[in-house]
Motif scaffolding. Structure first.
Motif, PDB file in Angstrom:
ATOM      1  N   SER A 146     -75.854 -83.139  71.505  1.00  0.00           N
ATOM      2  CA  SER A 146     -77.110 -82.079  71.011  1.00  0.00           C
ATOM      3  C   SER A 146     -76.235 -80.988  70.089  1.00  0.00           C
ATOM      4  N   ARG A 147     -76.885 -80.829  68.990  1.00  0.00           N
ATOM      5  CA  ARG A 147     -76.458 -79.956  67.848  1.00  0.00           C
ATOM      6  C   ARG A 147     -76.382 -78.501  68.295  1.00  0.00           C
ATOM      7  N   PHE A 148     -77.219 -78.104  69.056  1.00  0.00           N
ATOM      8  CA  PHE A 148     -77.462 -76.600  69.594  1.00  0.00           C
ATOM      9  C   PHE A 148     -76.228 -76.123  70.329  1.00  0.00           C
ATOM     10  N   GLY A 149     -75.428 -75.363  69.907  1.00  0.00           N
ATOM     11  CA  GLY A 149     -74.267 -74.562  70.500  1.00  0.00           C
ATOM     12  C   GLY A 149     -73.038 -75.605  70.116  1.00  0.00           C
ATOM     13  N   ASN A 150     -73.166 -76.871  69.616  1.00  0.00           N
ATOM     14  CA  ASN A 150     -71.946 -77.627  69.348  1.00  0.00           C
ATOM     15  C   ASN A 150     -71.958 -78.264  67.917  1.00  0.00           C
ATOM     16  N   GLY A 151     -71.414 -77.411  67.321  1.00  0.00           N
ATOM     17  CA  GLY A 151     -71.125 -77.674  65.676  1.00  0.00           C
ATOM     18  C   GLY A 151     -71.776 -76.659  64.653  1.00  0.00           C
ATOM     19  N   PRO A 152     -71.329 -76.949  63.548  1.00  0.00           N
ATOM     20  CA  PRO A 152     -71.591 -76.042  62.290  1.00  0.00           C
ATOM     21  C   PRO A 152     -73.176 -75.941  62.114  1.00  0.00           C
ATOM     22  N   ASP A 153     -73.605 -74.816  61.576  1.00  0.00           N
ATOM     23  CA  ASP A 153     -74.793 -74.525  61.180  1.00  0.00           C
ATOM     24  C   ASP A 153     -75.219 -75.444  59.930  1.00  0.00           C
ATOM     25  N   ILE A 154     -76.011 -76.493  60.011  1.00  0.00           N
ATOM     26  CA  ILE A 154     -76.400 -77.153  58.904  1.00  0.00           C
ATOM     27  C   ILE A 154     -77.781 -77.062  58.226  1.00  0.00           C
ATOM     28  N   TYR A 155     -78.273 -76.068  58.882  1.00  0.00           N
ATOM     29  CA  TYR A 155     -79.695 -75.797  58.225  1.00  0.00           C
ATOM     30  C   TYR A 155     -79.467 -75.034  57.098  1.00  0.00           C
ATOM     31  N   ASN A 156     -78.643 -73.937  57.041  1.00  0.00           N
ATOM     32  CA  ASN A 156     -78.488 -72.983  55.734  1.00  0.00           C
ATOM     33  C   ASN A 156     -77.291 -73.658  54.967  1.00  0.00           C
ATOM     34  N   CYS A 157     -77.552 -74.173  53.795  1.00  0.00           N
ATOM     35  CA  CYS A 157     -76.703 -74.521  52.935  1.00  0.00           C
ATOM     36  C   CYS A 157     -76.617 -73.905  51.428  1.00  0.00           C
ATOM     37  N   TRP A 158     -75.761 -73.308  51.094  1.00  0.00           N
ATOM     38  CA  TRP A 158     -75.759 -72.754  49.390  1.00  0.00           C
ATOM     39  C   TRP A 158     -75.418 -73.736  48.494  1.00  0.00           C
ATOM     40  N   LYS A 159     -76.129 -73.920  47.520  1.00  0.00           N
ATOM     41  CA  LYS A 159     -75.715 -74.781  46.349  1.00  0.00           C
ATOM     42  C   LYS A 159     -75.390 -73.917  45.131  1.00  0.00           C
ATOM     43  N   SER A 160     -74.382 -74.225  44.560  1.00  0.00           N
ATOM     44  CA  SER A 160     -74.005 -73.513  43.163  1.00  0.00           C
ATOM     45  C   SER A 160     -73.691 -74.444  41.947  1.00  0.00           C
ATOM     46  N   ASP A 161     -74.372 -74.266  40.966  1.00  0.00           N
ATOM     47  CA  ASP A 161     -74.636 -74.923  39.772  1.00  0.00           C
ATOM     48  C   ASP A 161     -73.833 -74.036  38.591  1.00  0.00           C
ATOM     49  N   THR A 162     -73.638 -74.639  37.452  1.00  0.00           N
ATOM     50  CA  THR A 162     -73.166 -73.785  36.180  1.00  0.00           C
ATOM     51  C   THR A 162     -73.943 -74.120  35.325  1.00  0.00           C
ATOM     52  N   SER A 163     -74.056 -73.490  34.366  1.00  0.00           N
ATOM     53  CA  SER A 163     -74.794 -74.112  32.964  1.00  0.00           C
ATOM     54  C   SER A 163     -74.366 -75.197  32.331  1.00  0.00           C
ATOM     55  N   SER A 164     -75.260 -75.997  31.969  1.00  0.00           N
ATOM     56  CA  SER A 164     -74.608 -77.381  31.327  1.00  0.00           C
ATOM     57  C   SER A 164     -74.879 -77.264  29.686  1.00  0.00           C
ATOM     58  N   SER A 165     -75.416 -76.119  29.352  1.00  0.00           N
ATOM     59  CA  SER A 165     -75.918 -75.645  27.909  1.00  0.00           C
ATOM     60  C   SER A 165     -74.934 -74.496  27.528  1.00  0.00           C
ATOM     61  N   ILE A 166     -74.547 -74.508  26.066  1.00  0.00           N
ATOM     62  CA  ILE A 166     -74.268 -73.190  25.559  1.00  0.00           C
ATOM     63  C   ILE A 166     -75.373 -72.512  25.094  1.00  0.00           C
ATOM     64  N   PHE A 167     -75.767 -71.156  25.214  1.00  0.00           N
ATOM     65  CA  PHE A 167     -76.617 -70.388  24.771  1.00  0.00           C
ATOM     66  C   PHE A 167     -75.970 -69.252  24.110  1.00  0.00           C
ATOM     67  N   LEU A 168     -76.561 -69.398  22.704  1.00  0.00           N
ATOM     68  CA  LEU A 168     -75.796 -68.482  21.490  1.00  0.00           C
ATOM     69  C   LEU A 168     -77.040 -67.532  21.035  1.00  0.00           C
ATOM     70  N   GLY A 169     -76.542 -66.317  20.718  1.00  0.00           N
ATOM     71  CA  GLY A 169     -77.758 -65.523  19.860  1.00  0.00           C
ATOM     72  C   GLY A 169     -76.957 -64.839  18.818  1.00  0.00           C
ATOM     73  N   SER A 170     -77.704 -64.222  17.952  1.00  0.00           N
ATOM     74  CA  SER A 170     -77.005 -63.789  16.747  1.00  0.00           C
ATOM     75  C   SER A 170     -78.053 -62.476  16.229  1.00  0.00           C
ATOM     76  N   THR A 171     -77.279 -61.436  15.841  1.00  0.00           N
ATOM     77  CA  THR A 171     -78.089 -60.098  15.440  1.00  0.00           C
ATOM     78  C   THR A 171     -77.639 -59.869  13.737  1.00  0.00           C
ATOM     79  N   ALA A 172     -77.055 -61.010  13.366  1.00  0.00           N
ATOM     80  CA  ALA A 172     -76.188 -60.950  11.872  1.00  0.00           C
ATOM     81  C   ALA A 172     -77.526 -60.455  10.839  1.00  0.00           C
ATOM     82  N   LYS A 173     -78.642 -61.004  11.009  1.00  0.00           N
ATOM     83  CA  LYS A 173     -79.642 -60.243   9.908  1.00  0.00           C
ATOM     84  C   LYS A 173     -80.455 -59.529  10.402  1.00  0.00           C
ATOM     85  N   LEU A 174     -80.421 -58.584  11.615  1.00  0.00           N
ATOM     86  CA  LEU A 174     -80.701 -57.444  11.976  1.00  0.00           C
ATOM     87  C   LEU A 174     -79.970 -56.334  11.544  1.00  0.00           C
ATOM     88  N   THR A 175     -80.601 -55.085  11.574  1.00  0.00           N
ATOM     89  CA  THR A 175     -80.202 -53.987  11.220  1.00  0.00           C
ATOM     90  C   THR A 175     -79.486 -53.279  12.330  1.00  0.00           C
TER      91      THR A 175
END
Length: 173
Positions: free
Chosen positions: A115-144
């Motif tokens: 029986s999992r209850f009381g015997n083992g790690p919590d597998i119901y709550n899982c955290w997932k992490s991802d990093t961006s796979s794109s590069i995001f650029l911005g420019s204000t060169a043409k702004l005052t």
């Protein structure tokens, strides 16, 4: 051979990570010096950019979201109060809580079922992490003024599991 060179004649070689792509771990550049990019070809030619000053990235003003059915848009606002920095680059890491559709009540080993209850790690709550796979650029060169308001960084479908229980995004400028 590709390197960053300082006006004080220090050289920081870049490593070729794939054909035509060069990188370096974080460089601790002295802001009192100027720097340029130097490229030496296998044919013996040398190219060098102009020397430029080191620009420190200003802080991000805010990261916000807007609901635009069927998506949740993640937006960023930033500005340079000195009006010097004109080009911006962002990436992010997102973390969210996920749950399986069904809770497993048992642990199966090679020859035992417990029986999992009381015997083992919590597998119901899982955290997932991802990093961006794109590069995001911005420019204000043409702004005052060097101000960027609510530029999109990413979006998530409003019904995605990442938004159901807990979502965090860490944006880096």
């Amino acid at each position: 051979v590709v390197a960053v060179e300082s006006s004080g004649h220090a050289s920081y070689p870049l490593t070729e990570i794939s054909k035509g792509t060069y990188a370096s771990p974080g460089l601790n550049l002295d802001p009192s010096q100027t720097y340029r990019l130097v490229i030496k070809t296998s044919g013996g030619k040398q190219y060098a950019s102009d020397f430029v000053q080191v620009l420190n990235s200003p802080a991000i003003d805010s990261v916000s979201f807007t609901l635009q059915s069927p998506n949740v848009n993640i937006n960023l606002s930033t500005h340079d109060p000195k009006n010097i920095v004109k080009y911006f680059r962002w990436d992010y890491q997102e973390t969210y809580l996920i749950h399986p559709e069904f809770l497993s009540g048992y642990i199966a080993t090679a020859d035992t079922i417990l029986s999992r209850f009381g015997n083992g790690p919590d597998i119901y709550n899982c955290w997932k992490s991802d990093t961006s796979s794109s590069i995001f650029l911005g420019s204000t060169a043409k702004l005052t003024k060097s101000i960027i308001v609510n530029t999109p960084i990413t979006y998530l479908p409003a019904n995605v599991q990442a938004l159901r229980f807990g979502y965090s995004i860490n944006v880096r400028q």
